[in-house]
Design a protein around this motif. Sequence first.
Motif, PDB file in Angstrom:
ATOM      1  N   LEU A  34       0.844  -1.183   0.000  1.00 32.30           N
ATOM      2  CA  LEU A  34       0.000   0.000   0.000  1.00 32.30           C
ATOM      3  C   LEU A  34       0.883   1.238   0.000  1.00 32.30           C
ATOM      4  O   LEU A  34       1.961   1.242   0.589  1.00 32.30           O
ATOM      5  N   PRO A  35       0.435   2.314  -0.660  1.00 37.59           N
ATOM      6  CA  PRO A  35       1.261   3.525  -0.702  1.00 37.59           C
ATOM      7  C   PRO A  35       1.442   4.182   0.651  1.00 37.59           C
ATOM      8  O   PRO A  35       2.449   4.852   0.875  1.00 37.59           O
ATOM      9  N   LEU A  36       0.468   3.997   1.540  1.00 32.64           N
ATOM     10  CA  LEU A  36       0.519   4.574   2.871  1.00 32.64           C
ATOM     11  C   LEU A  36       0.112   3.527   3.900  1.00 32.64           C
ATOM     12  O   LEU A  36      -0.930   2.889   3.758  1.00 32.64           O
ATOM     13  N   ILE A  37       0.926   3.368   4.924  1.00 32.23           N
ATOM     14  CA  ILE A  37       0.670   2.401   5.980  1.00 32.23           C
ATOM     15  C   ILE A  37       0.438   3.142   7.288  1.00 32.23           C
ATOM     16  O   ILE A  37       1.307   3.875   7.749  1.00 32.23           O
ATOM     17  N   GLU A  38      -0.719   2.906   7.896  1.00 36.20           N
ATOM     18  CA  GLU A  38      -1.113   3.604   9.104  1.00 36.20           C
ATOM     19  C   GLU A  38      -0.909   2.746  10.349  1.00 36.20           C
ATOM     20  O   GLU A  38      -0.948   1.517  10.291  1.00 36.20           O
ATOM     21  N   SER A  39      -0.758   3.432  11.469  1.00 35.39           N
ATOM     22  CA  SER A  39      -0.699   2.781  12.766  1.00 35.39           C
ATOM     23  C   SER A  39      -1.080   3.788  13.843  1.00 35.39           C
ATOM     24  O   SER A  39      -1.119   4.993  13.592  1.00 35.39           O
ATOM     25  N   GLY A  40      -1.357   3.295  15.036  1.00 36.35           N
ATOM     26  CA  GLY A  40      -1.598   4.163  16.172  1.00 36.35           C
ATOM     27  C   GLY A  40      -3.032   4.235  16.653  1.00 36.35           C
ATOM     28  O   GLY A  40      -3.311   4.847  17.694  1.00 36.35           O
ATOM     29  N   GLY A  41      -3.960   3.638  15.931  1.00 37.94           N
ATOM     30  CA  GLY A  41      -5.338   3.647  16.358  1.00 37.94           C
ATOM     31  C   GLY A  41      -5.550   2.746  17.556  1.00 37.94           C
ATOM     32  O   GLY A  41      -4.682   1.961  17.933  1.00 37.94           O
ATOM     33  N   GLY A  42      -6.715   2.873  18.168  1.00 40.04           N
ATOM     34  CA  GLY A  42      -7.027   2.051  19.314  1.00 40.04           C
ATOM     35  C   GLY A  42      -8.150   2.625  20.135  1.00 40.04           C
ATOM     36  O   GLY A  42      -8.866   3.528  19.699  1.00 40.04           O
ATOM     37  N   LEU A 102      -1.621   9.175  15.663  1.00 38.60           N
ATOM     38  CA  LEU A 102      -1.652   8.323  14.490  1.00 38.60           C
ATOM     39  C   LEU A 102      -0.421   8.580  13.634  1.00 38.60           C
ATOM     40  O   LEU A 102       0.023   9.714  13.498  1.00 38.60           O
ATOM     41  N   SER A 103       0.115   7.520  13.052  1.00 37.49           N
ATOM     42  CA  SER A 103       1.273   7.629  12.174  1.00 37.49           C
ATOM     43  C   SER A 103       0.934   7.047  10.813  1.00 37.49           C
ATOM     44  O   SER A 103       0.128   6.124  10.702  1.00 37.49           O
ATOM     45  N   CYS A 104       1.577   7.570   9.795  1.00 36.09           N
ATOM     46  CA  CYS A 104       1.342   7.107   8.435  1.00 36.09           C
ATOM     47  C   CYS A 104       2.636   7.236   7.657  1.00 36.09           C
ATOM     48  O   CYS A 104       3.137   8.348   7.450  1.00 36.09           O
ATOM     49  N   THR A 105       3.183   6.112   7.220  1.00 36.61           N
ATOM     50  CA  THR A 105       4.453   6.093   6.511  1.00 36.61           C
ATOM     51  C   THR A 105       4.225   5.843   5.025  1.00 36.61           C
ATOM     52  O   THR A 105       3.515   4.909   4.647  1.00 36.61           O
ATOM     53  N   ALA A 106       4.848   6.656   4.199  1.00 31.79           N
ATOM     54  CA  ALA A 106       4.705   6.548   2.751  1.00 31.79           C
ATOM     55  C   ALA A 106       5.743   5.602   2.165  1.00 31.79           C
ATOM     56  O   ALA A 106       6.888   5.555   2.616  1.00 31.79           O
ATOM     57  N   SER A 107       5.324   4.856   1.156  1.00 30.29           N
ATOM     58  CA  SER A 107       6.214   3.955   0.424  1.00 30.29           C
ATOM     59  C   SER A 107       6.125   4.266  -1.062  1.00 30.29           C
ATOM     60  O   SER A 107       5.037   4.396  -1.608  1.00 30.29           O
ATOM     61  N   ARG A 136      -7.518  20.915  19.117  1.00 28.65           N
ATOM     62  CA  ARG A 136      -7.296  19.634  19.772  1.00 28.65           C
ATOM     63  C   ARG A 136      -6.362  18.721  18.974  1.00 28.65           C
ATOM     64  O   ARG A 136      -5.614  17.941  19.562  1.00 28.65           O
ATOM     65  N   PHE A 137      -6.414  18.813  17.652  1.00 26.08           N
ATOM     66  CA  PHE A 137      -5.611  17.953  16.779  1.00 26.08           C
ATOM     67  C   PHE A 137      -4.503  18.764  16.130  1.00 26.08           C
ATOM     68  O   PHE A 137      -4.659  19.954  15.851  1.00 26.08           O
ATOM     69  N   THR A 138      -3.390  18.099  15.850  1.00 23.23           N
ATOM     70  CA  THR A 138      -2.271  18.731  15.166  1.00 23.23           C
ATOM     71  C   THR A 138      -1.718  17.794  14.106  1.00 23.23           C
ATOM     72  O   THR A 138      -1.390  16.644  14.397  1.00 23.23           O
ATOM     73  N   ILE A 139      -1.613  18.288  12.883  1.00 22.58           N
ATOM     74  CA  ILE A 139      -1.024  17.517  11.797  1.00 22.58           C
ATOM     75  C   ILE A 139       0.444  17.897  11.653  1.00 22.58           C
ATOM     76  O   ILE A 139       0.813  19.062  11.836  1.00 22.58           O
ATOM     77  N   SER A 140       1.280  16.937  11.331  1.00 20.15           N
ATOM     78  CA  SER A 140       2.700  17.202  11.146  1.00 20.15           C
ATOM     79  C   SER A 140       3.306  16.130  10.254  1.00 20.15           C
ATOM     80  O   SER A 140       2.670  15.120   9.955  1.00 20.15           O
ATOM     81  N   ARG A 141       4.538  16.362   9.837  1.00 18.81           N
ATOM     82  CA  ARG A 141       5.264  15.360   9.059  1.00 18.81           C
ATOM     83  C   ARG A 141       6.723  15.355   9.476  1.00 18.81           C
ATOM     84  O   ARG A 141       7.277  16.366   9.908  1.00 18.81           O
ATOM     85  N   ASP A 142       7.345  14.197   9.354  1.00 21.35           N
ATOM     86  CA  ASP A 142       8.765  14.022   9.597  1.00 21.35           C
ATOM     87  C   ASP A 142       9.369  13.577   8.277  1.00 21.35           C
ATOM     88  O   ASP A 142       9.231  12.418   7.881  1.00 21.35           O
ATOM     89  N   ASN A 143      10.019  14.487   7.599  1.00 20.84           N
ATOM     90  CA  ASN A 143      10.534  14.195   6.264  1.00 20.84           C
ATOM     91  C   ASN A 143      11.608  13.108   6.276  1.00 20.84           C
ATOM     92  O   ASN A 143      11.689  12.306   5.344  1.00 20.84           O
ATOM     93  N   ALA A 144      12.422  13.084   7.312  1.00 18.07           N
ATOM     94  CA  ALA A 144      13.479  12.081   7.403  1.00 18.07           C
ATOM     95  C   ALA A 144      12.906  10.669   7.480  1.00 18.07           C
ATOM     96  O   ALA A 144      13.504   9.717   6.992  1.00 18.07           O
ATOM     97  N   LYS A 145      11.752  10.539   8.114  1.00 19.60           N
ATOM     98  CA  LYS A 145      11.105   9.241   8.256  1.00 19.60           C
ATOM     99  C   LYS A 145      10.032   9.000   7.202  1.00 19.60           C
ATOM    100  O   LYS A 145       9.420   7.935   7.186  1.00 19.60           O
ATOM    101  N   ASN A 146       9.808   9.996   6.342  1.00 19.58           N
ATOM    102  CA  ASN A 146       8.779   9.901   5.315  1.00 19.58           C
ATOM    103  C   ASN A 146       7.426   9.536   5.935  1.00 19.58           C
ATOM    104  O   ASN A 146       6.680   8.712   5.400  1.00 19.58           O
ATOM    105  N   THR A 147       7.136  10.164   7.052  1.00 19.65           N
ATOM    106  CA  THR A 147       5.979   9.824   7.862  1.00 19.65           C
ATOM    107  C   THR A 147       5.187  11.069   8.235  1.00 19.65           C
ATOM    108  O   THR A 147       5.764  12.119   8.516  1.00 19.65           O
ATOM    109  N   MET A 148       3.883  10.931   8.248  1.00 19.82           N
ATOM    110  CA  MET A 148       2.997  11.988   8.708  1.00 19.82           C
ATOM    111  C   MET A 148       2.291  11.532   9.980  1.00 19.82           C
ATOM    112  O   MET A 148       2.118  10.333  10.225  1.00 19.82           O
ATOM    113  N   TYR A 149       1.879  12.507  10.780  1.00 20.37           N
ATOM    114  CA  TYR A 149       1.287  12.222  12.074  1.00 20.37           C
ATOM    115  C   TYR A 149       0.022  13.040  12.287  1.00 20.37           C
ATOM    116  O   TYR A 149      -0.158  14.114  11.728  1.00 20.37           O
ATOM    117  N   LEU A 150      -0.834  12.516  13.127  1.00 17.37           N
ATOM    118  CA  LEU A 150      -1.964  13.273  13.635  1.00 17.37           C
ATOM    119  C   LEU A 150      -1.989  13.105  15.145  1.00 17.37           C
ATOM    120  O   LEU A 150      -2.298  12.021  15.644  1.00 17.37           O
TER     121      LEU A 150
END
Length: 123
Positions: A2-10, A20-25, A67-81
């Motif tokens: 998948l182009p984007l893999i999510e994690s962190g829900g619960g 929440l994290s989402c890593t791009a491939s 309450r929510f903040t969106i961000s990205r970590d370019n070094a990890k190719n990952t976005m967060y919520l």
Amino acid sequence: QLPLIESGGGLVQPGGSLRLSCTASGFTLEDYNIGWFRQAPGKEREGVSCISSSDGTTYYADSVKGRFTISRDNAKNTMYLQMNSLKPEDTAVYYCAADYYYHYDCSPQYDYWGQGTQVTVSS
């Protein structure tokens, strides 16, 4: 892959926090407009938070603003919520997304999508 893999829900209690994290491939996330979307049962998919790749402008739905903040970590190719002060109304399947083109007002018209991750806010 998948182009984007999510994690962190619960499951989290009202007032709690979750990230929440989402890593791009296969592509460089920093070159794309990114966003987080959610879909609750019986509801349409809605934009939660998006960020423009051109100027960094962010969008937040009124229901999550402050309450929510969106961000990205370019070094990890990952976005967060980062989700704070969670409410039962935040319960939904959350999807990350990316698109080379910007979609006005965080419209759910993105080309690449994560698989979705369940966020349940309940006491």
